[in-house]
Design an enzyme around this catalytic site. Structure first.
Site, short mmCIF file in Angstrom:
data_model
loop_
_atom_site.label_atom_id
_atom_site.label_comp_id
_atom_site.label_asym_id
_atom_site.label_seq_id
_atom_site.Cartn_x
_atom_site.Cartn_y
_atom_site.Cartn_z
N ARG A 1 -4.46 3.04 -15.97
CA ARG A 1 -4.60 3.75 -14.69
C ARG A 1 -5.26 5.13 -14.81
O ARG A 1 -6.13 5.46 -14.01
CB ARG A 1 -3.24 3.90 -13.99
CG ARG A 1 -2.62 2.56 -13.57
CD ARG A 1 -1.44 2.76 -12.65
NE ARG A 1 -1.85 3.27 -11.37
CZ ARG A 1 -1.71 4.51 -10.96
NH1 ARG A 1 -1.10 5.40 -11.72
NH2 ARG A 1 -2.15 4.88 -9.78
N GLY B 1 0.77 -1.24 0.00
CA GLY B 1 0.00 0.00 0.00
C GLY B 1 0.79 1.28 0.00
O GLY B 1 0.24 2.34 -0.32
N TYR C 1 1.16 -1.70 -12.04
CA TYR C 1 -0.20 -1.64 -12.55
C TYR C 1 -0.24 -1.01 -13.95
O TYR C 1 -1.19 -0.31 -14.31
CB TYR C 1 -1.11 -0.89 -11.55
CG TYR C 1 -1.01 -1.49 -10.16
CD1 TYR C 1 -1.59 -2.73 -9.89
CD2 TYR C 1 -0.28 -0.87 -9.15
CE1 TYR C 1 -1.45 -3.32 -8.63
CE2 TYR C 1 -0.13 -1.46 -7.89
CZ TYR C 1 -0.72 -2.67 -7.65
OH TYR C 1 -0.58 -3.26 -6.41
N CYS D 1 -10.92 3.74 -29.80
CA CYS D 1 -12.24 4.35 -30.06
C CYS D 1 -13.01 4.49 -28.76
O CYS D 1 -14.05 3.86 -28.56
CB CYS D 1 -13.01 3.48 -31.04
SG CYS D 1 -12.16 3.34 -32.59
N GLU D 2 -12.49 5.26 -27.84
CA GLU D 2 -13.13 5.55 -26.55
C GLU D 2 -12.72 6.96 -26.18
O GLU D 2 -11.52 7.28 -26.18
CB GLU D 2 -12.59 4.62 -25.44
CG GLU D 2 -12.79 3.15 -25.65
CD GLU D 2 -14.17 2.68 -25.28
OE1 GLU D 2 -14.84 3.33 -24.45
OE2 GLU D 2 -14.59 1.65 -25.84
N TYR E 1 -8.57 5.18 -12.52
CA TYR E 1 -8.47 5.87 -11.22
C TYR E 1 -8.25 7.37 -11.37
O TYR E 1 -7.86 8.02 -10.41
CB TYR E 1 -7.27 5.34 -10.41
CG TYR E 1 -7.12 3.86 -10.34
CD1 TYR E 1 -8.17 3.07 -9.88
CD2 TYR E 1 -5.93 3.24 -10.70
CE1 TYR E 1 -8.02 1.70 -9.80
CE2 TYR E 1 -5.78 1.87 -10.62
CZ TYR E 1 -6.82 1.10 -10.17
OH TYR E 1 -6.68 -0.25 -10.09
N PRO F 1 4.82 -5.18 -0.36
CA PRO F 1 4.85 -4.00 -1.23
C PRO F 1 4.83 -4.39 -2.71
O PRO F 1 5.39 -5.41 -3.10
CB PRO F 1 6.20 -3.34 -0.88
CG PRO F 1 7.05 -4.47 -0.41
CD PRO F 1 6.13 -5.47 0.23
N GLY F 2 4.14 -3.61 -3.49
CA GLY F 2 4.13 -3.81 -4.94
C GLY F 2 4.59 -2.53 -5.61
O GLY F 2 5.74 -2.38 -6.02
N ARG F 3 3.66 -1.57 -5.65
CA ARG F 3 3.93 -0.30 -6.33
C ARG F 3 5.23 0.37 -5.85
O ARG F 3 6.00 0.89 -6.65
CB ARG F 3 2.76 0.65 -6.03
CG ARG F 3 2.81 1.98 -6.74
CD ARG F 3 1.77 2.93 -6.15
NE ARG F 3 0.47 2.34 -5.99
CZ ARG F 3 -0.48 2.33 -6.93
NH1 ARG F 3 -0.28 2.95 -8.07
NH2 ARG F 3 -1.63 1.75 -6.70
#
Ligand SMILES: Cc1ncc(COP(=O)(O)O)c(C=O)c1O
Length: 413
Positions: free
Chosen positions: A313, A239, A372, A343-344, A317, A274-276
């Site tokens: 991301r 986190g 991510y 196309c968005e 988010y 931990p990741g990020r």
């Protein structure tokens, strides 16, 4: 000095020009700095030195084998969030005792595999799941090691989509119920409660929620010991956030300084996931400008060959990523929306950015995309996933080749 450096006029990663990597491997391209990963890993490891700890890298942040293997070589264990991530962890060389298994909805097949392997701990999310683990373990004649994931009802003050510690979130067992659940499950032959777990969210930049979550686990562990449930580890999840916009965020030392005094009280081994924090700042996405279009009012659309299929991301988010040209430029600044080719309308990587007058064909870099990023890539619009390169001390290794259209249709008849 940052591994991403402009001292030669153009951006390089550990002295390898990004333009050379784009020429060799095409764009869009993920480029990672191994040295940055190692520095971040060591920063956390040193911050917790002197206290029994184990770092289980959260594979969900980036599970490309080359990255997972590199973290293993540094001494990390793995936190797997699905059966697929368990298999990836094994292929990256992690042994079962180096793996913890988390996930809000684990299937019997996934649990059976984790039990059979004998992973270090299954982080159980509900009483029903504990009952299933016990049944599956008993059927195998085994005793599964579990940690009970507690929902401490703490607001991580992160983005609502990545906050996981409130009682309104789907994760973990409510704190008020956790003690009784552990007491009920402790006598079951197929289960051994070895730990408590919490993970209150991702991209957390205030330390108080993390301190409170650790305190909650310590208090509960003490109560459980009193009723004959001896816990041997506390898993405080991941986190810890990173700075996407240059603002000051807590360091690994700040984090340890806040949680260690709480944990010391318990004397129990701490597991970190931990990741990020380990990989986020170690990666960039290199992309080429396909087209430039004026908008009413003088703003420009800068259309890249990377979009939400490579980096979702910003759309998921509302996340901010710095975007710059790879070549340094003294051209005057222009207000731009940096968009992808899909196309968005939501396919926008950066709104209202001041960029040196962009040019078609120019290379652009999107920073802090090591976590991510590639793991959330998709084949929407039948777009092949990008190649990935790991750079270490002046030398670049292709750790994932670009997908081909043949790869995309390989499963179809
Ligand atoms: C259980 C668990 N552990 C660890 C992590 C890694 O989080 P982060 O990348 O924010 O460190 C996550 C991600 O949300 C998670 O769900």
């Amino acid at each position: 000095m940052s591994a991403f450096d402009r001292s030669g006029g153009a951006l390089s990663c550990e002295r390898v020009p990004l333009a050379d990597l784009a020429a060799a491997h095409g764009t869009p391209l993920y480029v990672y700095s191994a040295t940055t990963i190692a520095e971040r890993y060591r920063a956390v490891d040193q911050a917790f030195a002197g206290y029994p700890h184990a770092m289980h890298y959260a594979l969900k942040a980036n599970s490309t084998l080359g990255i997972a293997r590199y973290l293993r070589s540094l001494g990390a264990g793995a936190d797997a969030n699905s059966g697929g991530e368990i298999e990836i962890a094994l292929r990256a060389g992690f042994t079962p005792p180096q793996i913890v298994f988390t996930g809000v909805g684990k299937t019997d097949t996934e649990l059976g595999r984790a039990i059979d392997l004998g992973v270090r701990s299954i982080n159980a999310e509900s009483e029903n799941e504990l009952v299933r683990i016990e049944r599956l373990a008993a059927a195998q004649g085994k005793r599964a090691r579990v940690a009970v994931r507690v929902n401490p009802d703490i607001d991580a003050r992160s983005h609502p989509h990545i906050s996981t510690g409130l009682k309104s979130n789907k994760f973990g067992i409510a704190l008020d119920d956790a003690r009784d659940v552990c007491a009920r499950m402790r006598e079951r032959p197929g289960i051994e409660i070895v730990g408590l777990h919490s993970h209150v969210g991702s991209q957390i930049t205030e330390l108080e929620p993390l301190r409170r979550a650790a305190q909650t686990l310590v208090t509960l562990a003490r109560e459980l010991k009193g009723v004959g449930v001896p816990i041997d580890h506390l898993d405080i999840g991941g986190g810890l956030g990173i700075s996407y916009d240059g603002r000051q965020v807590p360091s690994a030392e700040d984090y340890a300084a806040v949680v260690l005094p709480v944990l010391r009280d318990s004397g129990m081994t701490v597991i970190l996931e931990p990741g990020r924090f380990l990989v986020g700042a170690a990666g960039v996405l290199v992309s080429r400008i396909i087209d430039i279009k004026p908008q009413p009012g003088g703003k420009l659309f800068v259309i890249l060959d990377a979009g939400m299929t490579e980096l979702i991301r910003p759309m998921l988010y509302n996340a901010y990523h710095r975007i710059e040209p790879v070549e340094s430029s003294d051209r005057p600044g222009v207000l731009c929306d940096v968009v992808g080719p899909l196309c968005e309308t939501s396919d926008t990587l950066g709104k209202d950015r001041q960029l040196p007058e962009p040019r078609v064909g120019e290379l652009m870099v999107v920073y802090d995309t090591g976590a991510y990023g590639s793991v959330m890539a998709s084949n929407y619009n039948r777009r092949p996933m990008p190649a990935e390169v790991l750079v270490h001390d002046g030398s670049a290794t292709l750790i994932k080749r670009r997908q081909t259209i043949d790869d995309l249709v390989a499963l179809e008849s």
